[in-house]
Enzyme design. Sequence first.
Site, PDB file in Angstrom:
ATOM      1  CB  SER A 143       2.691  -2.835  -4.348  1.00  0.00           C
ATOM      2  OG  SER A 143       3.733  -1.963  -4.526  1.00  0.00           O
ATOM      3  CG  LEU A 144       7.649  -6.501  -5.424  1.00  0.00           C
ATOM      4  CD1 LEU A 144       9.234  -5.574  -5.417  1.00  0.00           C
ATOM      5  CD2 LEU A 144       8.191  -6.755  -3.914  1.00  0.00           C
ATOM      6  CG  HIS A 163       2.029   2.236  -3.857  1.00  0.00           C
ATOM      7  ND1 HIS A 163       2.514   2.363  -4.540  1.00  0.00           N
ATOM      8  CD2 HIS A 163       1.974   1.398  -3.521  1.00  0.00           C
ATOM      9  CE1 HIS A 163       2.932   1.027  -5.289  1.00  0.00           C
ATOM     10  NE2 HIS A 163       2.797   0.831  -3.999  1.00  0.00           N
ATOM     11  NE  ARG A 192       8.479  -0.416  -7.093  1.00  0.00           N
ATOM     12  CZ  ARG A 192       8.099  -0.855  -6.357  1.00  0.00           C
ATOM     13  NH1 ARG A 192       8.626  -1.606  -5.443  1.00  0.00           N
ATOM     14  NH2 ARG A 192       6.793  -0.641  -5.920  1.00  0.00           N
ATOM     15  CD  GLN A 243       8.365  -4.149   0.621  1.00  0.00           C
ATOM     16  OE1 GLN A 243       9.121  -3.604  -0.172  1.00  0.00           O
ATOM     17  NE2 GLN A 243       9.654  -3.602   1.739  1.00  0.00           N
ATOM     18  CD  GLN A 277       3.818  -0.051  -8.785  1.00  0.00           C
ATOM     19  OE1 GLN A 277       4.830   0.350  -8.297  1.00  0.00           O
ATOM     20  NE2 GLN A 277       3.433  -1.031  -9.147  1.00  0.00           N
TER      21      GLN A 277
END
Length: 317
Positions: free
Chosen positions: A97-98, A206, A122, A15, A255
């Site tokens: 991440s994503l 996170h 999510r 993102q 995560q």
Amino acid sequence: MTEHNKRIAVVFPGQGSQTVGMMNELAEHFEVIKATFDEASLALGFDLWEITHDETRLHQTKFTQPALLAASVAIWRIVKDKLDKQGISPLYLAGHSLGEYSALVASGVVSLSDAVKLVHERGKLMTNAVAGMDTQMAAVLGLDDEQVVSLCDDAKDQAGSVNAANFNSPGQVVIAGTQVGVSHVLSAVENLGKKAVPLKVSVPSHCELMNPASQKLAELLADTSFHQAQIPVIQNRHAEVHRAVSDIKTALTEQLSMPVQWSKTMQKMAEQHIDLIIECGPGNVLSNLAKRQQTPITALPTDKLARLEKLEKLHES
């Protein structure tokens, strides 16, 4: 690996890489772009391609995540075709991440349809977890990882919740938490004569504020069909390859509220003698980060036609 000498890995951005109209140029030349967005839109029940042209919705986390996932997978399908024609197969995949969900789609662990539904939910879970809170993320520059962790610990004792969220490269750590907690760290960074840059994000990823979302994400993952990876995926949680489906899902669950170990991921690739990283997704954030690692690796973004054309003759380079 065939007769070529390149040891290649493919990475997928997270993102923040989204921009309005981000796939327009490639869509004019590759039918697979719109086909991939149509596939994702059918799964979601709304027009994802339209969202990539709507600035307001594109920057809402629940829409950002499936839009970026579809964009990255669409580019991967082009890249894979070009690599296949040269007899080249990536040795590793990873996503920031994503982007880890994009990597798992590319590896055959989860279908695109299931993945876009997962990340859409999510995004909603992440937004709901901090509803009504003043939160922030910022990039701290010029301090080592341990210093940033220590500053976050001090802030939690004195001000508010804040965690190291992304260990991106030596000297670049992103922090996330409440606005009060992050501001406390930023003041400490300034007092040390270093720089910090606030990030324009709607949700603090996170960090411990995501614990409620992480718990609910585990339930969604439990109900989603996963398969063995066809290409190893180095996951964010421990910068490790997990083979068992249960371990892959656990790493995805954790995560969300734990830091992205991107520096360690890049170091692992360097240890495996990866000499070219191909970035599949909008922008070139990960390509730039690859140059700043302890062991820099040549990287190639692929979001523009001119960049993609550089993939045509890898076996000759």
